[in-house]
Design a protein around this motif. Sequence first.
Motif, PDB file in Angstrom:
ATOM      1  N   THR A  38       0.829  -1.191   0.000  1.00  0.00           N
ATOM      2  CA  THR A  38       0.000   0.000   0.000  1.00  0.00           C
ATOM      3  C   THR A  38       0.872   1.253   0.000  1.00  0.00           C
ATOM      4  N   ASP A  39       0.445   2.275  -0.723  1.00  0.00           N
ATOM      5  CA  ASP A  39       1.204   3.525  -0.851  1.00  0.00           C
ATOM      6  C   ASP A  39       2.624   3.248  -1.356  1.00  0.00           C
ATOM      7  N   SER A  40       2.730   2.485  -2.430  1.00  0.00           N
ATOM      8  CA  SER A  40       4.033   2.139  -3.004  1.00  0.00           C
ATOM      9  C   SER A  40       4.166   2.759  -4.395  1.00  0.00           C
ATOM     10  N   VAL A  41       5.382   2.679  -4.941  1.00  0.00           N
ATOM     11  CA  VAL A  41       5.650   3.244  -6.262  1.00  0.00           C
ATOM     12  C   VAL A  41       6.314   2.188  -7.125  1.00  0.00           C
ATOM     13  N   LEU A  42       5.794   1.976  -8.329  1.00  0.00           N
ATOM     14  CA  LEU A  42       6.377   1.043  -9.289  1.00  0.00           C
ATOM     15  C   LEU A  42       7.171   1.831 -10.318  1.00  0.00           C
ATOM     16  N   THR A  43       8.413   1.440 -10.522  1.00  0.00           N
ATOM     17  CA  THR A  43       9.282   2.079 -11.508  1.00  0.00           C
ATOM     18  C   THR A  43       9.744   1.036 -12.516  1.00  0.00           C
ATOM     19  N   PHE A  44       9.786   1.423 -13.790  1.00  0.00           N
ATOM     20  CA  PHE A  44      10.181   0.512 -14.857  1.00  0.00           C
ATOM     21  C   PHE A  44      11.412   1.086 -15.547  1.00  0.00           C
ATOM     22  N   PRO A  45      12.624   0.614 -15.177  1.00  0.00           N
ATOM     23  CA  PRO A  45      13.871   1.194 -15.689  1.00  0.00           C
ATOM     24  C   PRO A  45      13.943   1.248 -17.208  1.00  0.00           C
ATOM     25  N   GLY A  46      13.368   0.266 -17.896  1.00  0.00           N
ATOM     26  CA  GLY A  46      13.418   0.248 -19.351  1.00  0.00           C
ATOM     27  C   GLY A  46      12.205   0.858 -20.020  1.00  0.00           C
ATOM     28  N   GLY A  47      11.299   1.425 -19.218  1.00  0.00           N
ATOM     29  CA  GLY A  47      10.105   2.034 -19.779  1.00  0.00           C
ATOM     30  C   GLY A  47       9.003   1.059 -20.126  1.00  0.00           C
ATOM     31  N   MET A  48       9.209  -0.229 -19.841  1.00  0.00           N
ATOM     32  CA  MET A  48       8.174  -1.219 -20.105  1.00  0.00           C
ATOM     33  C   MET A  48       8.313  -2.390 -19.142  1.00  0.00           C
ATOM     34  N   TYR A  49       7.217  -3.125 -19.002  1.00  0.00           N
ATOM     35  CA  TYR A  49       7.229  -4.306 -18.140  1.00  0.00           C
ATOM     36  C   TYR A  49       6.095  -5.224 -18.562  1.00  0.00           C
ATOM     37  N   GLN A  50       6.366  -6.518 -18.571  1.00  0.00           N
ATOM     38  CA  GLN A  50       5.336  -7.501 -18.872  1.00  0.00           C
ATOM     39  C   GLN A  50       5.452  -8.633 -17.866  1.00  0.00           C
ATOM     40  N   GLY A  51       4.332  -9.036 -17.312  1.00  0.00           N
ATOM     41  CA  GLY A  51       4.381 -10.119 -16.331  1.00  0.00           C
ATOM     42  C   GLY A  51       2.993 -10.571 -15.947  1.00  0.00           C
TER      43      GLY A  51
END
Length: 300
Positions: free
Chosen positions: A89-102
Amino acid sequence: MNPEWNKIKKNAENFHQEAINDAILLYPGIELRYLTFSSDSFSVQHKAMSHIIQINYCKAGQILWKMKNGNRIYLNPGDFSLHTMKACTDSVLTFPGGMYQGINICINLQEASGSPPELLKDNNILEHISPEKFCRNDSPAFLAGNEQTESIFSAFYDQPKALTLPYQKIKVLELLLYLAKTEFTPQNKLAEYQTELIESIRKIHDQLLHHMEQRITIEELSRQYLINPTTLKHVFKSVYGTSIATHIKEHRMKQAAKMLKETNKSIAEIAKAVGYDSQSRFTAAFKTYFKVLPKEYRKK
């Protein structure tokens, strides 16, 4: 369905996110979602729920998940994580390569335990994936992928349409069984290290597997990758769960077994191919690992 995911989905859409697919209900209390992000980052807000565990698997791209309490999850392709919905909760997701799939597997332990899948009814499997085992003090757990986990997660993709749901149901059960038997303590989960260091460790891992015939020392790897030997050993064990020697020996034995089954090479040739100059030493190591001599293994 978990209403908190609607909040996450709506928030993600505001950050140019491509798709969080609707939840697929596999069993009571167990949902599956396919995730595709094409943003730099976005924040997550929802109620804190310690009875719900999320399992996230990285198929492509990278993800850095910064929790409110300071904990972080960093996943590369093949890695996966577990955490409660109290931790994120109240977290931040960052994607170093500008994309993510999962994929995301959400398990409501209260609901799932009350009506477990038929195959798990008599085994109390869900008790073995409790927060007390993997997420003590609401800390996230994240693990490096291996051959077994990859065979599980990869089957969630690219199945014939008519067989997709059966595969999803079978593979989520296989994943629960894998987690139930996994020995896990805070000491053997992935520790938090700099991205560059983890990437170097992965390169070392790949180099060792692609050149099993060579006996490369830790000192040589240390000089090649400019990493202190003690740090190299410590981080490798944190990423892959075992020491370099143990991890590579396991791969050598499995490769040797594969060659015994699939090729006509002599035992001496196989021994050399997996890094043993002495056939007798290889035979002893093989028997210790498989409890049978190489010749007997090949016959069986």
